[in-house]
Design an enzyme around this catalytic site. Sequence first.
Site, PDB file in Angstrom:
ATOM      1  N   ASP A 239       0.858  -1.190   0.000  1.00 19.64           N
ATOM      2  CA  ASP A 239       0.000   0.000   0.000  1.00 19.64           C
ATOM      3  C   ASP A 239       0.893   1.239   0.000  1.00 19.64           C
ATOM      4  O   ASP A 239       2.122   1.128   0.133  1.00 19.64           O
ATOM      5  CB  ASP A 239      -0.963   0.005   1.212  1.00 19.64           C
ATOM      6  CG  ASP A 239      -2.315   0.652   0.855  1.00 19.64           C
ATOM      7  OD1 ASP A 239      -2.297   1.840   0.450  1.00 19.64           O
ATOM      8  OD2 ASP A 239      -3.355  -0.021   0.959  1.00 19.64           O
ATOM      9  N   LYS A 296     -16.984  12.343 -10.850  1.00 18.42           N
ATOM     10  CA  LYS A 296     -17.542  13.621 -11.357  1.00 18.42           C
ATOM     11  C   LYS A 296     -18.322  13.264 -12.609  1.00 18.42           C
ATOM     12  O   LYS A 296     -17.970  12.300 -13.300  1.00 18.42           O
ATOM     13  CB  LYS A 296     -16.427  14.585 -11.783  1.00 18.42           C
ATOM     14  CG  LYS A 296     -15.782  15.379 -10.689  1.00 18.42           C
ATOM     15  CD  LYS A 296     -16.550  16.662 -10.407  1.00 18.42           C
ATOM     16  CE  LYS A 296     -15.897  17.383  -9.220  1.00 18.42           C
ATOM     17  NZ  LYS A 296     -16.813  18.285  -8.558  1.00 18.42           N
ATOM     18  N   TYR A 354     -13.689   5.860 -14.019  1.00 20.67           N
ATOM     19  CA  TYR A 354     -13.614   4.595 -13.270  1.00 20.67           C
ATOM     20  C   TYR A 354     -14.124   3.427 -14.126  1.00 20.67           C
ATOM     21  O   TYR A 354     -13.505   2.362 -14.189  1.00 20.67           O
ATOM     22  CB  TYR A 354     -14.445   4.744 -12.000  1.00 20.67           C
ATOM     23  CG  TYR A 354     -14.398   3.589 -11.036  1.00 20.67           C
ATOM     24  CD1 TYR A 354     -13.273   3.351 -10.249  1.00 20.67           C
ATOM     25  CD2 TYR A 354     -15.497   2.743 -10.883  1.00 20.67           C
ATOM     26  CE1 TYR A 354     -13.255   2.303  -9.338  1.00 20.67           C
ATOM     27  CE2 TYR A 354     -15.488   1.699  -9.981  1.00 20.67           C
ATOM     28  CZ  TYR A 354     -14.363   1.479  -9.204  1.00 20.67           C
ATOM     29  OH  TYR A 354     -14.340   0.443  -8.313  1.00 20.67           O
ATOM     30  N   LYS A 358     -12.090   0.085 -15.286  1.00 21.53           N
ATOM     31  CA  LYS A 358     -12.498  -1.266 -14.871  1.00 21.53           C
ATOM     32  C   LYS A 358     -12.935  -2.118 -16.066  1.00 21.53           C
ATOM     33  O   LYS A 358     -12.711  -3.337 -16.093  1.00 21.53           O
ATOM     34  CB  LYS A 358     -13.616  -1.183 -13.824  1.00 21.53           C
ATOM     35  CG  LYS A 358     -13.164  -0.533 -12.512  1.00 21.53           C
ATOM     36  CD  LYS A 358     -12.035  -1.302 -11.830  1.00 21.53           C
ATOM     37  CE  LYS A 358     -11.730  -0.801 -10.437  1.00 21.53           C
ATOM     38  NZ  LYS A 358     -10.663  -1.540  -9.763  1.00 21.53           N
TER      39      LYS A 358
HETATM   40  P1  NAD Z   1     -10.545   1.366  -0.476  1.00 20.75           P
HETATM   41  O1  NAD Z   1     -10.487   2.772  -0.962  1.00 20.75           O
HETATM   42  O2  NAD Z   1     -11.211   1.103   0.837  1.00 20.75           O
HETATM   43  O3  NAD Z   1      -9.057   0.753  -0.418  1.00 20.75           O
HETATM   44  C1  NAD Z   1      -8.158   0.873  -1.497  1.00 20.75           C
HETATM   45  C2  NAD Z   1      -6.742   0.710  -1.002  1.00 20.75           C
HETATM   46  O4  NAD Z   1      -5.873   0.900  -2.139  1.00 20.75           O
HETATM   47  C3  NAD Z   1      -6.356   1.777   0.035  1.00 20.75           C
HETATM   48  O5  NAD Z   1      -5.713   1.168   1.136  1.00 20.75           O
HETATM   49  C4  NAD Z   1      -5.423   2.682  -0.737  1.00 20.75           C
HETATM   50  O6  NAD Z   1      -4.420   3.314   0.090  1.00 20.75           O
HETATM   51  C5  NAD Z   1      -4.790   1.715  -1.742  1.00 20.75           C
HETATM   52  N1  NAD Z   1      -4.227   2.437  -2.885  1.00 20.75           N
HETATM   53  C6  NAD Z   1      -4.821   3.408  -3.616  1.00 20.75           C
HETATM   54  N2  NAD Z   1      -3.957   3.878  -4.548  1.00 20.75           N
HETATM   55  C7  NAD Z   1      -2.805   3.168  -4.409  1.00 20.75           C
HETATM   56  C8  NAD Z   1      -1.550   3.211  -5.069  1.00 20.75           C
HETATM   57  N3  NAD Z   1      -1.297   4.081  -6.060  1.00 20.75           N
HETATM   58  N4  NAD Z   1      -0.580   2.348  -4.666  1.00 20.75           N
HETATM   59  C9  NAD Z   1      -0.816   1.475  -3.656  1.00 20.75           C
HETATM   60  N5  NAD Z   1      -1.991   1.395  -2.987  1.00 20.75           N
HETATM   61  C10 NAD Z   1      -2.974   2.253  -3.354  1.00 20.75           C
HETATM   62  O7  NAD Z   1     -11.215   0.514  -1.646  1.00 20.75           O
HETATM   63  P2  NAD Z   1     -12.081  -0.823  -1.609  1.00 20.75           P
HETATM   64  O8  NAD Z   1     -13.501  -0.449  -1.540  1.00 20.75           O
HETATM   65  O9  NAD Z   1     -11.533  -1.778  -0.595  1.00 20.75           O
HETATM   66  O10 NAD Z   1     -11.828  -1.367  -3.087  1.00 20.75           O
HETATM   67  C11 NAD Z   1     -10.801  -2.303  -3.420  1.00 20.75           C
HETATM   68  C12 NAD Z   1     -10.892  -2.606  -4.910  1.00 20.75           C
HETATM   69  O11 NAD Z   1     -12.206  -3.087  -5.220  1.00 20.75           O
HETATM   70  C13 NAD Z   1     -10.662  -1.389  -5.809  1.00 20.75           C
HETATM   71  O12 NAD Z   1      -9.974  -1.786  -6.974  1.00 20.75           O
HETATM   72  C14 NAD Z   1     -12.065  -0.956  -6.148  1.00 20.75           C
HETATM   73  O13 NAD Z   1     -12.108  -0.224  -7.350  1.00 20.75           O
HETATM   74  C15 NAD Z   1     -12.777  -2.288  -6.252  1.00 20.75           C
HETATM   75  N6  NAD Z   1     -14.230  -2.196  -6.056  1.00 20.75           N
HETATM   76  C16 NAD Z   1     -14.779  -1.827  -4.873  1.00 20.75           C
HETATM   77  C17 NAD Z   1     -16.163  -1.764  -4.743  1.00 20.75           C
HETATM   78  C18 NAD Z   1     -16.852  -1.400  -3.456  1.00 20.75           C
HETATM   79  O14 NAD Z   1     -18.082  -1.433  -3.418  1.00 20.75           O
HETATM   80  N7  NAD Z   1     -16.152  -1.075  -2.387  1.00 20.75           N
HETATM   81  C19 NAD Z   1     -16.978  -2.063  -5.833  1.00 20.75           C
HETATM   82  C20 NAD Z   1     -16.380  -2.417  -7.031  1.00 20.75           C
HETATM   83  C21 NAD Z   1     -15.007  -2.487  -7.121  1.00 20.75           C
END
Ligand code: NAD
Length: 448
Positions: A239, A296, A354, A358
Amino acid sequence: MTDPYAQFIATDLGKAVARKLGLPRPVTLRRFDPEAPLCDEPILVAGPGPMVASITHALREGHELDVVDSLDALTEETKLGALVLDLSSIREPAELETLRELGAPAVRRLGPNARVVLIGTDPDVLTDPVAIATHKGLIGATRSIAKELRAGATANIVLGPVDPGPAALVPAVEFFLSGRSAYVDGQPLRVGSTGAEFPQDPVRPLTGKVAVVTGAARGIGAAIVTTLARDGATVVGVDVPAAGDKLATVVNKVGGSALLLDITAPDAGRRILNHCRARHGALDIVVHNAGITRDKLFVNTDADRWGQVIDVNLRSIIAMNEAFLGEKGLGEGGRVVCLASQSGIAGNRGQTNYAASKAGVIGLVAATAPELASRGITINAVAPGFIETEMTARIPFATRELGRRVNSLQQGGKPVDVAEVVAFLAQPASTAITGQTLRVCGQSMMGA
Ligand code: NAD
């Protein structure tokens, strides 16, 4: 990250109000417990297909489950825990009647959190248009059955090759029967026949494997770390430096190691490989989980918001994969799992950047898989719908409540629901599954 409505509905007053007003009634989903049986109630395994005997054998001998071949074997008040119907041998639409004839009475008997698992043949490996239409029909029927089921029950379909072997199909059927697939509903899963094998250690199938998870400090990434470690893997969490303390807490709990790194750094892939090999002697499983949103409306999205999302969510994966999938990267049995999103399938208002990133991930996975097949490496994606994390906690209230409720399970998923699917795809037994995107969305009804 709590769902106050679901908590209220679980009370006696909440139940009464919901029943009176016809409101959604989400139930606590049956999630995976390594100590618990795959299914508590009897399972009906039936159908004209060739896998009925192998599946019955695997469930009886491997899991000591109560498997019956007809409802006549049960007393009238006994509920079914699951229905497995092998229809892979049907080749024309008139034979879809078998689904109705065998399936409808059994679905009527399903208990809470039950499973319907259909087995079909992958339309992509069939050539006869009539046969293709028949199996597309089965997929359509599965999606509709899933929408009719209630009380946490799900319906999914495993699509196999023309002459499937049990080693390819049984692990996929077990996955859909188990609590690992709690938030996967109405989905097809394509299984090939390449090198399929039964798990050596079904309780800790990732024993001896080294895995890396990006974005591991919180949310879904943290749950993936915990779940892979529970299944036996040694896990490296990656991270950004600002998330160092949280990351240390997550990896220390499972005896893994932390690597503070921005994944958009040009040498990120090589540094991860070096860290894993120096500290743990290998790298077998890569989970590209880190992701960001910069929402946005399209017309208001500036170059920074656009570029950051494309860089973190897509370009970094492409760049890191050069190291992971190059000559000095993953070996035979390697696994890559990417986090996509329902937005990448259906699109989403305010998420053009986004959704582009994806959808790109989904395309990348499909296009890369064939190149890796001869090396015994798989690459897949999981596409979460609404998952309760800090990312979704930032969504405005009304949109958040809609995202949570408008799916067949009437609730948001938990990070562990996504993590379980990642862990399943990372297993040695999932060799025959590659190039796919499996949705973990409770059969979301928003968009596609
Ligand atoms: P989150 O924001 O809670 O956690 C994301 C983590 O990624 C954070 O710890 C952040 O510090 C880390 N991160 C961001 N940029 C980074 C970088 N450049 N280098 C290293 N680490 C980095 O997100 P989440 O909800 O746990 O989502 C995890 C994954 O699942 C993501 O790819 C997200 O797009 C995908 N996702 C989530 C949801 C949802 O409902 N939460 C839905 C669809 C997809």
